[in-house]
Design a protein around this motif. Sequence first.
Motif, mmCIF file in Angstrom:
data_model
loop_
_atom_site.group_PDB
_atom_site.id
_atom_site.type_symbol
_atom_site.label_atom_id
_atom_site.label_comp_id
_atom_site.label_asym_id
_atom_site.label_seq_id
_atom_site.Cartn_x
_atom_site.Cartn_y
_atom_site.Cartn_z
ATOM 1 N N ASP A 73 -4.025 7.522 -2.690
ATOM 2 C CA ASP A 73 -4.716 8.297 -1.842
ATOM 3 C C ASP A 73 -6.291 8.430 -1.696
ATOM 4 O OD1 ASP A 73 -2.136 8.456 -0.433
ATOM 5 O OD2 ASP A 73 -1.705 10.567 -1.161
ATOM 6 N N TYR A 74 -6.537 9.048 -2.758
ATOM 7 C CA TYR A 74 -8.221 9.079 -3.005
ATOM 8 C C TYR A 74 -8.812 7.846 -3.058
ATOM 9 C CZ TYR A 74 -12.083 11.631 -4.838
ATOM 10 O OH TYR A 74 -13.370 12.116 -4.962
ATOM 11 N N LEU A 75 -8.208 6.620 -3.553
ATOM 12 C CA LEU A 75 -8.740 5.411 -3.319
ATOM 13 C C LEU A 75 -8.782 4.981 -2.105
ATOM 14 C CD1 LEU A 75 -9.611 3.297 -5.752
ATOM 15 C CD2 LEU A 75 -7.499 2.189 -5.274
ATOM 16 N N ASN A 76 -7.771 5.074 -1.305
ATOM 17 C CA ASN A 76 -7.907 4.626 0.081
ATOM 18 C C ASN A 76 -8.909 5.508 0.841
ATOM 19 O OD1 ASN A 76 -6.859 3.080 2.377
ATOM 20 N ND2 ASN A 76 -5.730 5.147 2.890
ATOM 21 N N ASN A 77 -9.018 6.677 0.604
ATOM 22 C CA ASN A 77 -10.144 7.408 1.178
ATOM 23 C C ASN A 77 -11.534 7.135 0.944
ATOM 24 O OD1 ASN A 77 -8.164 9.063 2.459
ATOM 25 N ND2 ASN A 77 -8.088 10.429 1.185
ATOM 26 N N PHE A 78 -11.708 6.659 -0.437
ATOM 27 C CA PHE A 78 -12.939 6.422 -1.016
ATOM 28 C C PHE A 78 -13.290 4.925 -0.296
ATOM 29 C CE2 PHE A 78 -16.458 6.073 -3.593
ATOM 30 C CZ PHE A 78 -16.786 7.460 -4.078
ATOM 31 N N SER A 79 -12.526 4.124 0.006
ATOM 32 C CA SER A 79 -12.644 2.822 0.177
ATOM 33 C C SER A 79 -13.521 2.464 1.465
ATOM 34 C CB SER A 79 -11.346 1.916 0.608
ATOM 35 O OG SER A 79 -10.799 2.477 1.704
ATOM 36 N N ALA A 80 -13.780 3.523 2.368
ATOM 37 C CA ALA A 80 -14.662 3.616 3.651
ATOM 38 C C ALA A 80 -16.210 3.234 3.116
ATOM 39 C CB ALA A 80 -14.479 4.797 4.374
ATOM 40 N N ARG A 81 -16.465 3.590 1.703
ATOM 41 C CA ARG A 81 -17.842 3.487 1.339
ATOM 42 C C ARG A 81 -17.809 2.230 0.234
ATOM 43 N NH1 ARG A 81 -19.312 9.521 -0.586
ATOM 44 N NH2 ARG A 81 -17.018 9.435 -0.744
ATOM 45 N N THR A 82 -16.887 2.020 -0.487
ATOM 46 C CA THR A 82 -16.878 1.161 -1.664
ATOM 47 C C THR A 82 -15.574 0.166 -1.467
ATOM 48 O OG1 THR A 82 -18.179 2.557 -2.869
ATOM 49 C CG2 THR A 82 -16.795 0.837 -4.054
ATOM 50 N N GLN A 83 -15.754 -0.855 -1.778
ATOM 51 C CA GLN A 83 -14.461 -2.055 -1.697
ATOM 52 C C GLN A 83 -13.964 -2.050 -3.041
ATOM 53 O OE1 GLN A 83 -15.825 -5.995 -0.593
ATOM 54 N NE2 GLN A 83 -13.509 -6.637 -0.348
ATOM 55 N N PHE A 84 -12.632 -2.006 -3.311
ATOM 56 C CA PHE A 84 -12.051 -1.967 -4.312
ATOM 57 C C PHE A 84 -11.228 -3.006 -4.599
ATOM 58 C CE2 PHE A 84 -13.150 2.654 -3.536
ATOM 59 C CZ PHE A 84 -13.572 3.200 -4.877
ATOM 60 N N VAL A 85 -11.223 -3.528 -5.866
ATOM 61 C CA VAL A 85 -9.990 -4.676 -6.102
ATOM 62 C C VAL A 85 -9.371 -3.878 -7.326
ATOM 63 C CG1 VAL A 85 -9.653 -6.946 -7.229
ATOM 64 C CG2 VAL A 85 -11.688 -6.811 -5.275
ATOM 65 N N VAL A 86 -8.093 -3.628 -7.264
ATOM 66 C CA VAL A 86 -7.289 -2.959 -8.126
ATOM 67 C C VAL A 86 -6.365 -3.949 -8.585
ATOM 68 C CG1 VAL A 86 -5.779 -1.091 -8.400
ATOM 69 C CG2 VAL A 86 -7.545 -0.736 -6.763
ATOM 70 N N VAL A 87 -6.227 -4.003 -9.832
ATOM 71 C CA VAL A 87 -5.066 -4.583 -10.599
ATOM 72 C C VAL A 87 -3.910 -4.016 -10.770
ATOM 73 C CG1 VAL A 87 -4.749 -6.385 -12.713
ATOM 74 C CG2 VAL A 87 -7.027 -6.325 -11.745
ATOM 75 N N THR A 88 -2.834 -4.267 -10.139
ATOM 76 C CA THR A 88 -1.843 -3.201 -10.200
ATOM 77 C C THR A 88 -0.581 -4.049 -10.005
ATOM 78 O OG1 THR A 88 -1.001 -1.264 -9.394
ATOM 79 C CG2 THR A 88 -1.959 -2.498 -7.710
ATOM 80 N N HIS A 89 0.720 -3.441 -10.399
ATOM 81 C CA HIS A 89 1.847 -3.745 -10.232
ATOM 82 C C HIS A 89 2.666 -2.379 -9.382
ATOM 83 C CE1 HIS A 89 2.562 -1.903 -14.164
ATOM 84 N NE2 HIS A 89 3.732 -1.666 -13.773
ATOM 85 N N ARG A 90 1.885 -1.272 -9.359
ATOM 86 C CA ARG A 90 2.712 -0.162 -8.971
ATOM 87 C C ARG A 90 2.694 -0.099 -7.163
ATOM 88 N NH1 ARG A 90 2.067 3.618 -12.828
ATOM 89 N NH2 ARG A 90 3.955 4.854 -11.757
ATOM 90 N N ARG A 91 4.044 0.120 -6.836
ATOM 91 C CA ARG A 91 4.406 0.040 -5.454
ATOM 92 C C ARG A 91 3.524 1.269 -4.656
ATOM 93 N NH1 ARG A 91 10.423 0.872 -2.947
ATOM 94 N NH2 ARG A 91 9.850 0.656 -0.631
ATOM 95 N N GLY A 92 3.386 2.411 -5.401
ATOM 96 C CA GLY A 92 2.478 3.261 -4.558
ATOM 97 C C GLY A 92 1.229 2.984 -4.217
#
Length: 225
Positions: free
Chosen positions: A175-194
């Motif tokens: 949730d925090y990452l999603n809110n922060f993505s308005a200012r910064t583009q994130f590439v996340v290496v993950t296998h977590r469904r959430g």
Amino acid sequence: AGAEAFRREDFDLREAEKQIASMRGQMRAMGSVNVNAVENYRLTRERFEQLNAQKQDLLKATEDLQGIIAELLAKMESRFRKQFALLNQYFARTFTALFGGGHAELKLADEHDVLGCAIDVVAQPPGKKLQLLSLLSGGERALTAIAILFAMLQLKPTPFCVLDEIEANVANFADYLNNFSARTQFVVVTHRRGTMERCQALYGVAMEEKGVSRMVSVRLADVGA
């Protein structure tokens, strides 16, 4: 008759001869007369004055540089203290958001050497006592490090950031990452469904047939539409 006035009644010829011999020995030890001594002295003195002038210039330059360094260090320390205070505020808020409570702060190990001292991370996850970062569990340490990263991004935003997997509080983190993505583009290496549920696009590798891999990509906005 002209020397009569300088005549000494107690004159000792042998003692005088010894003194004469001693003086002659000293004169021989001095070596031959250097007829260029005056010119050599002039050249040596000129060289000395040149070197001394250069020495004074170097001393003055050293003093000026030390003054500039001291001034810069003072400005750096002042700016660091201000930025550190802001970072601490961002870190405390981010930590609370990611952990769903608790408290955390950054502390200088030596207030008198802010530019050279270590920085301690003190954290208190919900339901636990305040303790150093090294005493937290692996998941808590990872999430605390993410909180520091997000605090730094708030202090100095960057357009692009790559993050690896995180194993604790996935929902809060996503949730925090999603809110922060308005200012910064994130590439996340993950296998977590959430985490993947809150992404705007997914990229991965699928193996529909044994030994055959292919790249897949999904834009969740298009799927939702």
